[in-house]
Design an enzyme around this catalytic site. Structure first.
Site, short mmCIF file in Angstrom:
data_model
loop_
_atom_site.label_atom_id
_atom_site.label_comp_id
_atom_site.label_asym_id
_atom_site.label_seq_id
_atom_site.Cartn_x
_atom_site.Cartn_y
_atom_site.Cartn_z
N TYR A 12 0.86 -1.19 -0.12
CA TYR A 12 0.36 -0.27 0.04
C TYR A 12 0.77 1.39 0.16
O TYR A 12 0.35 2.33 -0.55
CB TYR A 12 -0.87 -0.22 1.32
N ASN A 33 8.10 -9.39 -1.31
CA ASN A 33 7.82 -11.26 -1.61
C ASN A 33 5.76 -11.72 -2.43
O ASN A 33 5.32 -12.75 -1.85
CB ASN A 33 8.00 -12.26 -0.39
N PHE A 81 9.96 -0.87 3.64
CA PHE A 81 8.48 -1.04 4.05
C PHE A 81 8.12 -2.60 5.00
O PHE A 81 7.25 -2.92 5.63
CB PHE A 81 8.09 -0.15 3.12
N SER A 125 5.81 4.05 13.54
CA SER A 125 4.33 3.85 13.45
C SER A 125 4.33 4.40 14.96
O SER A 125 4.69 4.54 15.57
CB SER A 125 4.29 2.52 13.48
N TYR A 149 3.03 -6.22 17.88
CA TYR A 149 4.17 -5.57 16.47
C TYR A 149 4.56 -3.99 16.88
O TYR A 149 5.77 -4.41 16.39
CB TYR A 149 2.28 -5.36 15.82
N LYS A 153 8.43 -2.63 16.07
CA LYS A 153 8.88 -1.13 15.25
C LYS A 153 9.66 -0.38 16.09
O LYS A 153 10.88 -0.47 15.70
CB LYS A 153 7.88 -0.92 15.16
N PHE A 178 1.48 8.35 11.65
CA PHE A 178 0.58 8.20 12.43
C PHE A 178 -0.87 7.74 11.25
O PHE A 178 -0.20 6.34 11.17
CB PHE A 178 -0.11 9.78 13.10
N ASN A 179 -1.75 8.13 11.02
CA ASN A 179 -2.69 7.05 10.06
C ASN A 179 -3.01 7.19 8.82
O ASN A 179 -3.92 7.76 7.98
CB ASN A 179 -4.18 6.77 11.15
N GLY A 294 -7.59 -2.24 23.92
CA GLY A 294 -6.71 -1.93 23.45
C GLY A 294 -6.70 -0.36 22.67
O GLY A 294 -6.06 -0.25 22.30
#
Ligand code: NAD
Ligand code: UFG
Length: 338
Positions: A12, A33, A81, A125, A149, A153, A178-179, A294
């Site tokens: 993405y 991959n 990435f 992130s 995760y 990072k 961020f998002n 969460g």
């Protein structure tokens, strides 16, 4: 002009960065991959840019293949990435995440070292901040990872910073996204989540297209202006421009840095729903449901460091994010009245 290798360049954010780097005159080599991206992306990129990018189909952990590939091209820098990115999956299968993300990054850095490639831009992130004490969050805020995760990072950031500190790398950029949302305005590339989307914008798009009947708004009792969760959404094209700026900065200066990539604007779930309805003239049905375990109530970036250092700042607002996300979704779904 530089020759830049993008691990995960078929994904993405990587595919949008490929388009932007190419537009800025750089040569791009993709290493992927295809574990989480489509076989159609290379052809989409070719039609979008008019260029064919060399693609090395390999896993970043396969040092022999990666080292051989790095020898084939005059690579000046790597943008890294390639990673697994699902929080829930990382908690279900920790070793997979430690292996793919951390061991994979070590293998990549070994291959780079063997070829004397000493500049890297890394996809980090905002998740490394966990529950921040306040927003806007500066880069020196405490890091409080809350899942595996996020921990991978942070470990990868530290690994890269240590290599820069000890002179093994000449240039290192940790970019804390961020998002990321939206798609290329041409709607020729975008995000294709597998299965039921976890993230808000892809879910809203699927409600708009009729794939899902309504959005579940996870909680309306947060301590935020309208009670729903607040985030810093950033258009993927702005993010792609930031990567180009970061690579160009590393090529001109031997330096290591960590910066936030966000707009600095907090947007609630209901703000996003209303912006989407306004931008796209589509009604988004929603129901308020309990909080998602969460989730943090609110966080958004202090984006000043990236502007000061790289001369980069986000230019696209929530309307453009909603518009471009929807045009991509609609085109994929064969909806013609957009
Ligand atoms: P993505 O899954 O679309 O892209 C990742 C690409 O890497 C895919 O094409 C996949 O096939 C490839 N890949 C995965 N493992 C690989 C491996 N071992 N070897 C080679 N290729 C491999 O994800 P994205 O959203 O483009 O994210 C890119 C990076 O940005 C990731 O590191 C992610 O953790 C980070 N990030 C993403 C977000 C987000 O919300 N999308 C937020 C913060 C950080
Ligand atoms: N939300 C809903 N309904 C949904 C999906 C999300 O109400 O169906 C809400 C969430 O509760 C949250 C907001 O929308 O308040 C944003 O949620 P996302 O899932 O889109 O994004 P997150 O901020 O939870 O997480 C994302 C990535 C993480 C990454 C983090 C920080 O999914 O991997 O951003 O970069 F770590």
């Amino acid at each position: 002009m530089a020759c830049v290798l993008l691990t995960g360049g078929n994904g993405y954010i990587g595919s949008h960065t490929t388009a932007v780097l190419s537009e800025r005159g750089h040569d791009v080599i993709i290493l992927d991959n295809f574990s989480n991206s489509g076989r159609d992306v290379p052809d989409r990129l070719r039609r979008l840019t008019g260029k064919t990018f060399p693609i090395i189909e390999a896993d970043i952990r396969d040092t022999a293949t990666v080292t051989a590939a790095l020898a084939e091209f005059p690579i000046d820098a790597v943008i890294h990435f390639a990673a697994l990115k699902a929080v829930g999956e990382s908690e279900a299968d920790p070793l997979l995440y430690y292996d793919m993300n951390i061991v994979g990054t070590i293998r990549l850095l070994e291959a780079m070292q063997a070829r004397n490639i000493r500049r890297i831009v890394f996809s980090s992130s905002a998740t490394v901040y966990g529950q921040p004490d306040f927003s806007p969050i500066p880069e020196d805020a405490p890091t409080r990872v809350q899942n595996i995760y996020g921990r991978t990072k942070l470990v990868m950031e530290n690994l890269i910073t240590d290599l820069a500190r000890t002179g093994k790398l000449l240039g290192a950029a940790n970019l804390r996204y961020f998002n990321p949302v939206g798609a290329h305005p041409s709607a020729m590339i975008g995000e294709t989540p597998a299965g039921v989307p976890n993230n808000l914008m892809p879910y809203v798009c699927q409600v708009a297209s009729g794939i899902r009947p309504f959005l579940q708004v996870f909680g309306s009792d947060y301590d935020t202006p309208d009670g729903t969760g607040v985030r810093d959404y950033i258009h993927v094209m702005d993010l792609a421009q930031a990567h180009a700026a970061a690579v160009e900065h590393l090529l001109a200066n031997d330096t290591a840095f960590t910066v936030n990539l966000g707009t600095g604007i907090g947007i609630s779930v209901l703000d996003l729903v209303h912006a989407f309805e306004h931008a796209n003239k589509r009604k988004i049905e929603y129901k308020i449901v309990p909080r998602r375990p969460g989730d943090v109530a609110s966080y958004f970036a202090n984006p000043e460091a990236a502007e000061k250092l790289l001369g980069w700042k986000a230019r696209l607002g929530i309307e453009e994010m909603c518009r471009d996300a929807w045009v991509w979704e609609a085109k994929r779904g064969g909806i013609n009245d957009v």
